[in-house]
Design an enzyme around this catalytic site. Structure first.
Site, short mmCIF file in Angstrom:
data_model
loop_
_atom_site.label_atom_id
_atom_site.label_comp_id
_atom_site.label_asym_id
_atom_site.label_seq_id
_atom_site.Cartn_x
_atom_site.Cartn_y
_atom_site.Cartn_z
N LYS A 45 0.81 -1.22 0.00
CA LYS A 45 0.00 0.00 0.00
C LYS A 45 0.84 1.27 0.00
O LYS A 45 0.30 2.36 -0.17
CB LYS A 45 -0.96 -0.01 1.19
CG LYS A 45 -1.99 -1.12 1.11
CD LYS A 45 -3.00 -0.87 0.01
CE LYS A 45 -4.13 -1.86 0.09
NZ LYS A 45 -5.27 -1.52 -0.74
N1 PMP Z 1 -3.04 -8.04 1.72
C1 PMP Z 1 -2.97 -7.14 2.72
C2 PMP Z 1 -2.14 -7.48 3.92
C3 PMP Z 1 -3.67 -5.92 2.64
O1 PMP Z 1 -3.61 -5.04 3.66
C4 PMP Z 1 -4.45 -5.68 1.50
C5 PMP Z 1 -5.27 -4.42 1.43
N2 PMP Z 1 -6.33 -4.40 2.36
C6 PMP Z 1 -4.52 -6.63 0.49
C7 PMP Z 1 -3.78 -7.79 0.63
C8 PMP Z 1 -5.41 -6.48 -0.71
O2 PMP Z 1 -5.05 -5.44 -1.55
P1 PMP Z 1 -6.15 -4.68 -2.40
O3 PMP Z 1 -6.84 -3.72 -1.46
O4 PMP Z 1 -5.36 -3.95 -3.44
O5 PMP Z 1 -7.09 -5.66 -2.96
#
Ligand code: PMP
Length: 321
Positions: A45
């Site tokens: 992120k």
């Molecule tokens: N894995 C983790 C540890 C996350 O924090 C997130 C985001 N919430 C994701 C996967 C999924 O990513 P996305 O929001 O881009 O689908």
């Protein structure tokens, strides 16, 4: 390597190569995972935070006096906070109580404020609370990752091209988890544009609704959806893997004990799915995936305590170690 701004450390993470057979997958096939926990804020992120803040300044949606307000499971908060530091932006993150305390401490270390919502209200409850806070806050900005096209665009611009170039275009399938769905949609869109035959497989925990299963809580953190992400509208998804907590955590522990990769439970879940995906494809296939964050931010949840055997789930023999 000398850097002068933490944002220079975002992206260009290593791609880890696995023999699929060593994890119970197809002999002769490879799985490649982007190690996104090596970003400075410890997760994928950071890419999103940087992109959202850069774009918001470029589009003049924000200025240096703006307060950023966002619902998040934690990692997006960390990414946004890192991106906001050089601009002195104030940040408020709305986090459902169940999410790990370490992520919340990191958010506060970066100078942001946290507002909690009840676990039972889900991410939808956090979204509503963030909207309410923004209404009472002049000059506020809600990136709203769940609906903002800049979310998939962030990964289409960075992660997709990195994976494609590092593998010289040899990608038969892309496997990734979905929380907001931004990672999956952004990378998938980029890869499909390069090669339309690339298979797409999305990963969710049991309790998420993509495969039509009943919605309920789960321990795997960061992935799982309460509604189908709008970013998936134009994607042709070939497969949806629904992974149990037991399987996701077994793979998380297996990656730590056998590879030295201290990743979070969403990484274990996508690895379980990538192994299954390898069994669907011919030998010699190349499967790309993403490990979104590290395990040290879940130690309070004891994610490494317990069984690391993966054979009960994949069913193959596993004599690699
Ligand atoms: N894995 C983790 C540890 C996350 O924090 C997130 C985001 N919430 C994701 C996967 C999924 O990513 P996305 O929001 O881009 O689908």
């Amino acid at each position: 390597m000398i850097v002068k701004n933490v944002k220079e450390l975002i992206g260009h993470t290593p791609l880890f190569e696995f023999d699929a057979a060593a994890l119970g997958g197809k002999k002769g096939s490879k799985i490649y995972a982007k190690l996104e926990y090596l970003n400075p804020g410890g997760s994928i992120k950071d890419r999103l935070g940087k992109y959202l803040i850069d774009e918001a300044f470029r589009e003049r949606t924000i200025n240096h006096e703006t307060t950023v307000i966002e619902p998040t499971a934690g990692n997006t908060g960390i990414g946004l906070a890192i991106a906001g530091i050089e601009h002195g932006l104030k940040m408020i993150f709305v986090i459902p109580e169940k999410f790990s305390i370490e992520k919340q401490q990191l958010i506060e270390a970066l100078g942001a404020t946290i507002v909690h919502t009840p676990t039972e209200a889900g991410i939808q409850g956090a979204i509503e609370k963030a909207k309410e806070l923004a209404k009472g806050q002049p000059n506020s900005f809600m990136p709203l990752q769940f609906h903002n096209q800049n979310n998939p665009a962030a990964y289409q611009a960075t992660l997709g091209p990195e994976i494609y170039q590092e593998l010289h275009g040899k990608i038969d399938s892309f496997v990734a988890g979905a929380g907001s769905g931004g990672t999956f949609a952004g990378v998938a869109t980029y890869l499909k544009k390069q090669k339309s035959s690339t298979r797409l497989a999305v990963v969710e925990p049991e309790g998420s609704i993509l495969n039509g299963g009943p919605a309920h809580g789960h321990e795997i953190e960061g992935i799982g959806v309460e509604f189908i992400p709008q970013f998936f509208d134009d994607l042709l998804i070939d497969n949806i893997y629904t992974i149990s907590d037991a399987e996701g955590f077994a793979f998380t522990r297996y990656l730590a004990r056998n590879y030295g990769l201290l990743v979070g439970s969403s990484s274990g879940a996508v690895m379980a799915a990538a192994v299954k995906e390898s069994l669907e494809l011919p030998t010699g296939s190349s499967i790309a995936t993403v490990f979104p964050d590290g395990g040290d931010r879940y130690l309070s949840k004891k994610i490494y305590a317990g069984q690391s055997a993966i054979t009960p789930f994949i069913g193959g023999t596993n004599n690699a170690f």
